[in-house]
Every structure is written in structure tokens, then in C-alpha cells.
Design a protein around this motif. Structure first.
Motif, PDB file in Angstrom:
ATOM      1  N   GLY A   1      -1.246   9.412   5.088  1.00 47.57           N
ATOM      2  CA  GLY A   1      -2.077   7.794   4.642  1.00 47.57           C
ATOM      3  C   GLY A   1      -1.256   6.578   4.627  1.00 47.57           C
ATOM      4  N   LEU A   2      -1.829   5.877   4.292  1.00 41.01           N
ATOM      5  CA  LEU A   2      -1.473   4.142   4.328  1.00 41.01           C
ATOM      6  C   LEU A   2      -0.862   3.807   5.680  1.00 41.01           C
ATOM      7  N   PHE A   3      -1.551   4.374   6.838  1.00 36.10           N
ATOM      8  CA  PHE A   3      -2.120   4.111   8.395  1.00 36.10           C
ATOM      9  C   PHE A   3      -2.837   3.415   8.628  1.00 36.10           C
ATOM     10  N   LEU A   4      -2.658   1.823   9.292  1.00 33.32           N
ATOM     11  CA  LEU A   4      -3.627   1.231   9.952  1.00 33.32           C
ATOM     12  C   LEU A   4      -4.444   1.441  11.171  1.00 33.32           C
ATOM     13  N   ALA A   5      -5.760   2.014  10.551  1.00 30.04           N
ATOM     14  CA  ALA A   5      -6.368   2.532  11.612  1.00 30.04           C
ATOM     15  C   ALA A   5      -6.411   1.506  13.493  1.00 30.04           C
ATOM     16  N   SER A   6      -6.668  -0.199  12.428  1.00 33.29           N
ATOM     17  CA  SER A   6      -7.007  -1.255  12.954  1.00 33.29           C
ATOM     18  C   SER A   6      -5.810  -1.318  14.589  1.00 33.29           C
ATOM     19  N   LYS A   7      -4.604  -1.306  13.886  1.00 33.54           N
ATOM     20  CA  LYS A   7      -3.192  -1.677  14.251  1.00 33.54           C
ATOM     21  C   LYS A   7      -2.719  -0.573  14.782  1.00 33.54           C
ATOM     22  N   ARG A   8      -3.134   0.185  14.732  1.00 33.21           N
ATOM     23  CA  ARG A   8      -2.265   1.669  14.902  1.00 33.21           C
ATOM     24  C   ARG A   8      -1.301   2.021  14.780  1.00 33.21           C
ATOM     25  N   CYS A   9      -0.600   1.592  13.123  1.00 36.19           N
ATOM     26  CA  CYS A   9       0.745   1.606  12.784  1.00 36.19           C
ATOM     27  C   CYS A   9       0.555   2.227  11.247  1.00 36.19           C
TER      28      CYS A   9
ATOM     29  N   ARG B   1      -2.650   4.788  -4.777  1.00 37.73           N
ATOM     30  CA  ARG B   1      -4.007   4.988  -4.180  1.00 37.73           C
ATOM     31  C   ARG B   1      -4.264   2.783  -5.096  1.00 37.73           C
ATOM     32  N   GLU B   2      -3.671   3.055  -6.282  1.00 35.82           N
ATOM     33  CA  GLU B   2      -4.587   1.767  -7.177  1.00 35.82           C
ATOM     34  C   GLU B   2      -3.003   0.877  -6.573  1.00 35.82           C
ATOM     35  N   ARG B   3      -2.059   1.334  -6.054  1.00 37.53           N
ATOM     36  CA  ARG B   3      -0.792   0.717  -5.261  1.00 37.53           C
ATOM     37  C   ARG B   3      -0.802  -0.355  -4.530  1.00 37.53           C
ATOM     38  N   THR B   4      -1.596   0.578  -3.507  1.00 38.29           N
ATOM     39  CA  THR B   4      -2.085   0.108  -2.238  1.00 38.29           C
ATOM     40  C   THR B   4      -3.336   0.168  -1.315  1.00 38.29           C
TER      41      THR B   4
ATOM     42  N   GLU C   1       4.416  -3.232   4.458  1.00 36.32           N
ATOM     43  CA  GLU C   1       4.393  -3.663   3.467  1.00 36.32           C
ATOM     44  C   GLU C   1       3.553  -3.381   2.332  1.00 36.32           C
ATOM     45  N   ALA C   2       2.224  -2.050   2.928  1.00 35.70           N
ATOM     46  CA  ALA C   2       2.388  -1.183   1.404  1.00 35.70           C
ATOM     47  C   ALA C   2       2.996  -0.471   1.220  1.00 35.70           C
ATOM     48  N   LEU C   3       4.097   0.014   1.898  1.00 32.90           N
ATOM     49  CA  LEU C   3       5.487   1.496   1.606  1.00 32.90           C
ATOM     50  C   LEU C   3       5.791   0.732   0.866  1.00 32.90           C
ATOM     51  N   ARG C   4       6.558  -0.867   0.997  1.00 34.45           N
ATOM     52  CA  ARG C   4       7.160  -1.175   0.524  1.00 34.45           C
ATOM     53  C   ARG C   4       6.541  -1.603  -1.002  1.00 34.45           C
ATOM     54  N   ARG C   5       5.495  -1.556  -1.159  1.00 31.58           N
ATOM     55  CA  ARG C   5       5.012  -2.078  -2.465  1.00 31.58           C
ATOM     56  C   ARG C   5       4.788  -0.734  -3.504  1.00 31.58           C
ATOM     57  N   ALA C   6       5.229   0.412  -2.692  1.00 28.86           N
ATOM     58  CA  ALA C   6       5.105   1.611  -3.289  1.00 28.86           C
ATOM     59  C   ALA C   6       6.135   2.301  -3.684  1.00 28.86           C
TER      60      ALA C   6
ATOM     61  N   MET D   1       8.661   2.755  -1.162  1.00 29.10           N
ATOM     62  CA  MET D   1       8.876   3.503   0.073  1.00 29.10           C
ATOM     63  C   MET D   1       9.285   3.099   1.071  1.00 29.10           C
ATOM     64  N   ASP D   2      10.587   3.638   1.640  1.00 26.71           N
ATOM     65  CA  ASP D   2      11.648   3.186   3.095  1.00 26.71           C
ATOM     66  C   ASP D   2      10.359   3.445   4.396  1.00 26.71           C
ATOM     67  N   ALA D   3      10.184   2.368   5.145  1.00 25.69           N
ATOM     68  CA  ALA D   3       8.868   2.728   6.426  1.00 25.69           C
ATOM     69  C   ALA D   3      10.612   3.909   7.459  1.00 25.69           C
ATOM     70  N   SER D   4      11.725   3.807   7.185  1.00 20.79           N
ATOM     71  CA  SER D   4      12.145   4.433   8.288  1.00 20.79           C
ATOM     72  C   SER D   4      12.187   5.692   8.952  1.00 20.79           C
ATOM     73  N   ILE D   5      11.864   5.975   7.819  1.00 20.83           N
ATOM     74  CA  ILE D   5      11.671   7.391   7.869  1.00 20.83           C
ATOM     75  C   ILE D   5      10.157   7.835   8.489  1.00 20.83           C
ATOM     76  N   LEU D   6      10.059   7.234   8.751  1.00 22.31           N
ATOM     77  CA  LEU D   6       7.820   7.699   9.723  1.00 22.31           C
ATOM     78  C   LEU D   6       8.544   7.772  11.132  1.00 22.31           C
ATOM     79  N   PRO D   7       7.945   8.010  11.883  1.00 20.88           N
ATOM     80  CA  PRO D   7       8.424   8.459  12.752  1.00 20.88           C
ATOM     81  C   PRO D   7       7.699   7.972  14.109  1.00 20.88           C
ATOM     82  N   PRO D   8       7.770   7.042  15.983  1.00 19.74           N
ATOM     83  CA  PRO D   8       6.959   6.521  15.646  1.00 19.74           C
ATOM     84  C   PRO D   8       5.236   6.419  15.721  1.00 19.74           C
ATOM     85  N   VAL D   9       4.433   5.756  16.453  1.00 17.80           N
ATOM     86  CA  VAL D   9       3.374   6.317  16.168  1.00 17.80           C
ATOM     87  C   VAL D   9       3.183   6.264  18.054  1.00 17.80           C
ATOM     88  N   CYS D  10       2.246   7.080  18.719  1.00 18.89           N
ATOM     89  CA  CYS D  10       1.737   7.160  20.174  1.00 18.89           C
ATOM     90  C   CYS D  10       1.272   6.445  20.108  1.00 18.89           C
TER      91      CYS D  10
END
Length: 462
Positions: free
Chosen positions: A179-187, A119-122, A191-196, A198-207
Motif C-alpha cells: 500500500g501507499l506506493f507511487l507506481a509512477s515513481k517506484r517509491c 483510504r480517506e486520509r491518503t 507524504e501520505a505516510l506522514r499524513r496518516a 506513520m514514520d517512513a523510515s521503517i520501510l525498506p528501500p525499493v529495488c
């Protein structure tokens, strides 16, 4: 023509077939979710994805007679939890459910829990049980499976298994839930993942729309899995706007739909309201206590223990019925009530918070007053979220709906809530609200209706 809905809950799994003409269920199949597995630690809450899939296939087998008439399939699932899959789309881990507690464990090199640090990091809300809090714990402790290519929800996994897909596709309603989802951009916020770390490549594409996740071997489109909160809303209300849904099951929620963008800064952060993306567009504003129906179940367990101590073993149904009788009698007597704060399992903002019972005196220290106090405390906790809704949205409410066994099977709790709201809580015709909502969404995602609103309107006409 029929539409199928599948709901993968924490304690039960259901499938319904809904008539497009009447909107009524022509087949309902349900079973207990017996996929729980024991972990190495007391705070782990795990389930076996393969066992869940076996149960889903078993329920669909019960629907074989009507299956040729099914035009589309929708799926809803318990939110927040994750599992890992390999490049072939097969699970390589258990399902870490929303009740998993590893996020509340303290980090070795910091004076903070994993959830608090994230929470504090992101700057994002992050509670134990959220999928990316769980994943963060795994990253920091080297526990991500070596052959994991993606993480996904159990609903995404069921969609993959039904369609033969090797890659998950996640609906925003579930993406926001981990978590760590930008609802306004639906993704996801990479950047928040990187700060924490975590590698974002493990996340699936979003419909990005309502496109199906794939098709079954016999050609039926399968919608992307949606969150069970959003599905329950679709399956419980007769219109999207101006309806407040109160759900009480294992957990509890109040939910209201809005098609206007609501920025997080418009809400009182201390109130704990969440903005959750709604399938097909718009948002739900949600207040979700961690305790909910578990509070009353905790009191039941206490009475069971007392009964066993005196050599009796009444079943759960008998005890619940007796608790409600006692509570009504206590209220009828008019004694000073007990004040019960039902945050027995903490809150998302303060996991360490615990409940309290106050106002105990010689006249009200009875099982009935205790039961009545628990129910009143559960209602009060939900009403705090109603009071925190933006004034304009709160003032627009003209109808109420209720769902979940805590509402259906406990008339006294329903009456308490109706009195506080000044609304009648209308119950949907069927009990499997999330599965019904999944079917409605599946119909829209398959293109049989222009959008989710039209699907709901047409299917509710019957």
C-alpha cells in the motif's frame, strides 16, 4: 545450467529447478505451509517466519543433487502481508498475512475502520490485510515491536536469510502490494505516510531495476522477491502481451500485462481493477475477488457437515469429485439455474458485503444445482473484471491461460470460463506456476537474459 524458483504461498511452499536449455522443471519439491500460529483475536491470521524458513531450507535440501548446477535463485511470495525485522535482519514478529482482519476493526476515536480511515486520509486503496493497513493498526495501538527496524514481506525475509543480508530490499510488485506506493515513481508516498501518522523510515528501500538482493554463501545471485500474482503470470503465459490469465486457487484473479502507463483515473473506480507493477517494467491490470476458490471450499465444508450429521466422513477429494458430477448433471437436465453471488467474504471495496442465492424453486433446490450455481457465480465474478478492462486492452486479447488448482482440477469451471471468454485457457506444463515464474525472473535478474521478456521467450522455447 538450472534456475531455481521458490514460492511461499499461504497454504503451500514450493521449490522448482528449471533447465535453461529446455525450460522444463527437472526437480519439484513442495510441502504444506504449516506455519500458522494462533493469535489472541479471531480476526488475526498469523504465520511463523522461522518455521517458513525451516521449510524453505528443507525443500532446498531435497534439491542438493542438482544444486551445484543452479545459476540463480528467484523468489515469489504471498502478497500484502508483512513482518518486522531487527537491525540484524532477524524477525521480531509473526507474519501478518493478507487474510489478517485487523484493518476492518473500528477505530476507538473515529466512526471508521482502520482501512477506511487510511483510504480517506491518503486517497490510496487500502484494504484489511494490506501491510501498511496492518502497520497503521499497530502504530495506533502501540504494537510495533520495540526492536523493529524495518518491515518487509515474507519473500524479502527469505531472500535476507538465504543471502545473510541485514536489510531488506523490496521489489515494486510487493511494495505496491502493501500500500501507499507511487507506481509512477517506484517509491512509497512518504507524504501520505506522514499524513496518516506513520514514520517512513521503517520501510525498506525499493529495488529500482532487476538487481539481485544478494548472493548465497556459495555465490548464487538471489533476485528480489516478487509478488505471487506477477510470478504466476510469468509462469503461466507463453508471451507477455495479449494474453489474459485466469487464476483460481484459494483466491482468484484475472490478469493482463501492458507496457503502457495506465493511470488510476483511467479505470472505473467502482470496478475494483488494480494496477500492479510488473517485475522488470510494465504493469499488470488485475481483478481479484476475495472469495475465489474459497467459495467452492465453503460449499464443500457444508456438504462435509451434512455428511457428519448422518454418520459419514468422505474425504475432500471424494466430495469435490461428487460436487462436479452433480453440477454437470444439473446443467444437463436444463432446469432453471440458481443465481449465486459469490462475494461470501466481501470485496476489497466493501468488506461487509455478503453473497446471496436466488431463484430457488422445487426443481432446482438440489446439491447439483447448488454446486453448478457456485461455479457459475465464481466465473461471473471474474468476468465482471474482464468487462471493466480498458476497451483497447480488452480488444487486444488473443490468447488465454489458466492456472491454479481451481482451473486444473475442475474442468467444469474451466469450461464455463472458456465459454464466457471465447478463448481456450491453455495450462502451463507444470503445476507450480509461481515458483516457475520466480525462476524466470531470477534468470533475468542475474543477467543471464537481457530482460524478463527475453528470459520468458527463451525458456518457453523448449
Amino acid at each position: 545450467m538450472l534456475f531455481a524458483g521458490i514460492d511461499i504461498g499461504t497454504t503451500s511452499i514450493s521449490a522448482v529447478l528449471i533447465s535453461a536449455a529446455s525450460g522444463r522443471a527437472v526437480r519439484v519439491a513442495t510441502c504444506a505451509n504449516d506455519a500458522s500460529v494462533r493469535g489472541e483475536h479471531s480476526w488475526e491470521r498469523l504465520q511463523d517466519p522461522q518455521r517458513i524458513m525451516e521449510q524453505v531450507r528443507g525443500l532446498l535440501a531435497e534439491c542438493q543433487e542438482e544444486w551445484p548446477d543452479v545459476a540463480a535463485v528467484g523468489i515469489s511470495c504471498q502478497m500484502h502481508g508483512i513482518l518486522y525485522v531487527n537491525g540484524d535482519g532477524q524477525s521480531v514478529s509473526p507474519l501478518y498475512t493478507w487474510q489478517d482482519g485487523r484493518g476492518d476493526e473500528r477505530m476507538e476515536d473515529r466512526d471508521a475502520s482502520y482501512a477506511r480511515y487510511l483510504r480517506e486520509r491518503t486517497g490510496y486503496p487500502a484494504a484489511s490485510g494490506y501491510g501498511l493497513v496492518t502497520h497503521f493498526h499497530h502504530v495506533k495501538n502501540g504494537n510495533v515491536p520495540k526492536d523493529a527496524v524495518y518491515l518487509c514481506t515474507i519473500g524479502d525475509y527469505v531472500a535476507m536469510q538465504l543471502t545473510g543480508a541485514a536489510k531488506p530490499l523490496m521489489d515494486p510488485s510487493n511494495a505496491a502490494g502493501i500500500g501507499l506506493f507511487l507506481a509512477s515513481k517506484r517509491c512509497f508516498d512518504e507524504e501520505a505516510l506522514r499524513r496518516a501518522g506513520m514514520d517512513a523510515s521503517i520501510l525498506p528501500p525499493v529495488c529500482q531495476g532487476t538487481e539481485p538482493a544478494g548472493r548465497t554463501p556459495d555465490g548464487k545471485p538471489v533476485a528480489c522477491a516478487i509478488g505471487d500474482n506477477q510470478a504466476s503470470f510469468l509462469g503461466s503465459v507463453s508471451q507477455l502481451e495479449r494474453t489474459l490469465l485466469v487464476n483460481v486457487g484459494t483466491g482468484s484473479q484475472i490478469s493482463i500485462y501492458t507496457d503502457n502507463d495506465v493511470a488510476p483515473e483511467e479505470l472505473d473506480a467502482a470496478a475494483g481493477l488494480e494496477i500492479r507493477p510488473f517485475p522488470g517494467g510494465g504493469s499488470l491490470l488485475v481483478g481479484a475477488p476475495l472469495s475465489g476458490g474459497k467459495s467452492y471450499a465453503m460449499l464443500l465444508a457444508f456438504f462435509q457437515e451434512v455428511g457428519r450429521a448422518f454418520g459419514t466422513s468422505p474425504d475432500e477429494g471424494e466430495i469435490y469429485a461428487r460436487m462436479n458430477e452433480w453440477a454437470r448433471e444439473a446443467i444437463r437436465r436444463g432446469d432453471a439455474p440458481l443465481q449465486v453471488q459469490t462475494q461470501f467474504y466481501g470485496t476489497r471495496q466493501d468488506p461487509g458485503l455478503r453473497g446471496a442465492i436466488r431463484g430457488i424453486g422445487p426443481d432446482n433446490f438440489t446439491p447439483g444445482h447448488l454446486a453448478a450455481g457456485f461455479l457459475q457465480g465464481m466465473a461471473d465474478e471474474l468476468m465482471q473484471y474482464v468487462g471493466a478492462l480498458p476497451a483497447g486492452l480488452r480488444g487486444s486479447i488473443s490468447a488465454g491461460a489458466g492456472s491454479g488448482n481451481g482451473i486444473r482440477r475442475n474442468p467444469l469451471l474451466r469450461e464455463m470460463l472458456e465459454a464466457k471468454l471465447g478463448l481456450t485457457l491453455e495450462l502451463p506444463p507444470g503445476e507450480e506456476e509461481a515458483a516457475y515464474g520466480a525462476a524466470v525472473y531470477g534468470a533475468a535478474a542475474a543477467g543471464y537474459y537481457p530482460d524478463v521478456r527475453s528470459a520468458l521467450s527463451e525458456m518457453r522455447k523448449g
